[in-house]
Write a protein that holds these residues in place. Structure first.
Motif, short mmCIF file in Angstrom:
data_model
loop_
_atom_site.label_atom_id
_atom_site.label_comp_id
_atom_site.label_asym_id
_atom_site.label_seq_id
_atom_site.Cartn_x
_atom_site.Cartn_y
_atom_site.Cartn_z
N VAL A 51 22.05 -6.50 -6.93
CA VAL A 51 20.88 -5.65 -6.73
C VAL A 51 20.41 -5.87 -5.30
CG1 VAL A 51 18.53 -5.09 -7.46
CG2 VAL A 51 20.23 -5.81 -9.16
N LEU A 52 20.43 -4.81 -4.50
CA LEU A 52 20.06 -4.86 -3.10
C LEU A 52 18.57 -4.51 -2.96
CD1 LEU A 52 20.63 -4.91 -0.04
CD2 LEU A 52 21.58 -2.59 -0.27
N VAL A 53 17.80 -5.37 -2.28
CA VAL A 53 16.35 -5.25 -2.24
C VAL A 53 15.87 -5.05 -0.81
CG1 VAL A 53 14.16 -6.38 -2.83
CG2 VAL A 53 16.18 -6.71 -4.28
N GLN A 54 14.86 -4.21 -0.66
CA GLN A 54 14.30 -3.90 0.66
C GLN A 54 13.72 -5.13 1.32
OE1 GLN A 54 10.39 -4.91 0.01
NE2 GLN A 54 10.57 -3.43 1.67
N ALA A 55 13.63 -5.09 2.67
CA ALA A 55 13.05 -6.20 3.43
C ALA A 55 12.06 -5.71 4.48
CB ALA A 55 14.15 -7.01 4.10
N ARG A 56 11.94 -4.40 4.66
CA ARG A 56 10.89 -3.84 5.52
C ARG A 56 10.41 -2.54 4.91
NH1 ARG A 56 12.63 -0.12 9.73
NH2 ARG A 56 14.88 0.26 9.62
N GLN A 57 9.27 -2.08 5.33
CA GLN A 57 8.56 -1.02 4.61
C GLN A 57 8.65 0.31 5.33
OE1 GLN A 57 5.58 -3.97 2.23
NE2 GLN A 57 4.67 -2.86 3.91
N THR A 58 9.85 0.90 5.28
CA THR A 58 10.03 2.22 5.85
C THR A 58 10.97 3.02 4.97
OG1 THR A 58 11.99 1.66 7.18
CG2 THR A 58 9.83 1.27 8.20
N ALA A 59 10.77 4.33 4.97
CA ALA A 59 11.69 5.20 4.24
C ALA A 59 13.07 5.17 4.88
CB ALA A 59 11.14 6.63 4.24
N GLU A 60 13.10 4.92 6.19
CA GLU A 60 14.39 4.86 6.89
C GLU A 60 15.23 3.70 6.37
OE1 GLU A 60 11.61 7.27 9.09
OE2 GLU A 60 11.45 5.19 8.39
N GLU A 61 14.59 2.56 6.12
CA GLU A 61 15.36 1.44 5.60
C GLU A 61 15.88 1.75 4.20
OE1 GLU A 61 15.16 -3.30 4.46
OE2 GLU A 61 13.78 -1.82 3.63
N THR A 62 15.05 2.38 3.37
CA THR A 62 15.50 2.72 2.02
C THR A 62 16.73 3.62 2.09
OG1 THR A 62 13.27 2.49 1.12
CG2 THR A 62 14.84 3.80 -0.16
N ALA A 63 16.70 4.61 2.98
CA ALA A 63 17.84 5.51 3.13
C ALA A 63 19.07 4.74 3.61
CB ALA A 63 17.51 6.63 4.11
N TRP A 64 18.86 3.80 4.55
CA TRP A 64 19.98 2.99 5.05
C TRP A 64 20.56 2.12 3.95
CZ3 TRP A 64 20.83 -2.32 5.90
CH2 TRP A 64 21.95 -2.62 6.71
N LEU A 65 19.71 1.50 3.15
CA LEU A 65 20.19 0.66 2.04
C LEU A 65 21.01 1.48 1.05
CD1 LEU A 65 17.02 -1.52 1.29
CD2 LEU A 65 19.07 -2.20 2.57
N LEU A 66 20.55 2.68 0.76
CA LEU A 66 21.29 3.53 -0.17
C LEU A 66 22.65 3.91 0.42
CD1 LEU A 66 18.36 5.78 -1.39
CD2 LEU A 66 19.70 4.23 -2.81
N GLY A 67 22.69 4.13 1.72
CA GLY A 67 23.96 4.42 2.37
C GLY A 67 24.91 3.24 2.30
N GLN A 68 24.38 2.04 2.54
CA GLN A 68 25.21 0.84 2.44
C GLN A 68 25.73 0.65 1.01
OE1 GLN A 68 26.03 -1.32 5.18
NE2 GLN A 68 25.27 0.53 6.16
#
Length: 282
Positions: A51-68
């Protein structure tokens, strides 16, 4: 063979401006941490999914995590970030319905100037209500100082699972009995689970070794039961205290005396159930 799901890890491309929580005392974290670096430790520990979890609070990071996650077969679920107070929250959540790997959200509550006050905000509570209406998991990141308010917060939101990260970051110097008393109101809520993660990097009193943390794992088991505990590495943050394998094995060894079915639940089954992970076999 027991199914193993690492219920909590991170990935990032390091930038000092974007990851300001990584202080000068954490030089080991001031690097990129990408799937290619995680594959070896996962294989060595025989991990079946993560389970991959966010580490900063931006929509851009969420999109990047989903891409990864889409490029990394081992990542089976993503916990991203969304602004609970955003006016367009309903529209954002509707768009996220097109992302099958996105299973939950998290906010860095512990970093708020007033974590208790943040959890009491009407707009925050209205936002989490909308998130839960879409059946998303909410990861709860607070420290021991705010567990009482966290219990009240979680009690207002019981339409979907809430997962307490890192055992609520207990005060290790106060001891496991004190933490058990603090955690009891949260553990009394059946929709709240707890991640066995992050304990190795919490500030320890002088002379406190890894084995001295076992009473906290025992207290967590007593409070939540085997059906509401999940094990996570907290990689790469765990590297501040040792290796990936050491972080995973600390949780694995803590529950080695349990029955096979209880171990299976804690090491993987609960993560699959809570985060909706299907099709993973050991």
């Amino acid at each position: 063979m027991t199914l193993k799901i690492d219920a909590h890890h991170h990935l990032w491309r390091y930038s000092p401006d974007e990851y300001r929580w990584i202080s000068d005392e954490m030089p080991a974290l001031k690097h990129d941490f990408l799937p290619v670096q995680l594959m070896g430790p996962l294989a060595a520990a025989q991990i079946d999914g993560t389970v991959l979890v966010q580490a900063r609070q931006t929509a851009e990071e969420t999109a990047w995590l989903l891409g990864q996650a889409k490029e990394c077969e081992q990542v089976r679920a993503v916990v991203g970030w969304v602004a609970l107070t955003a006016r367009d929250l309903p529209q954002q959540l509707e768009a996220y319905q097109q992302e099958p790997l996105l299973r939950g959200f998290r906010h860095l509550i512990q970093d708020e100037a007033d974590p208790d006050g943040w959890m009491r905000q009407d707009k925050v509570n209205a936002g989490l209500q909308r998130v839960q209406q879409q059946n998303y998991v909410y990861d709860l990141l607070v420290t021991h100082r705010h567990l009482a308010e966290a219990a009240r917060f979680a009690a207002r939101h019981d339409r979907a699972s809430i997962v307490l990260d890192h055992l609520g970051k207990p005060d290790l110097a106060a001891g496991a009995k004190a933490w058990a008393a603090q955690i009891a109101p949260l553990a009394a809520l059946p929709h709240v689970s707890c991640k066995i993660s992050g304990l190795l990097t919490e500030p320890r009193p002088p002379g406190c070794e890894a084995d001295d943390l076992l009473p906290f794992y025992d207290a967590a088991l007593t409070a939540f039961g085997s059906e509401r505990l999940l094990v996570g590495s907290d990689w790469p943050v765990c590297l501040l205290a040792g290796s990936y394998e050491a972080a995973w094995q600390s949780g694995e060894q803590a529950f080695a005396a349990l029955s096979a079915s209880e171990q299976a639940a804690i090491l993987g089954g609960n993560a699959c159930r809570i985060y909706g992970i299907n099709g993973v076999t050991a």
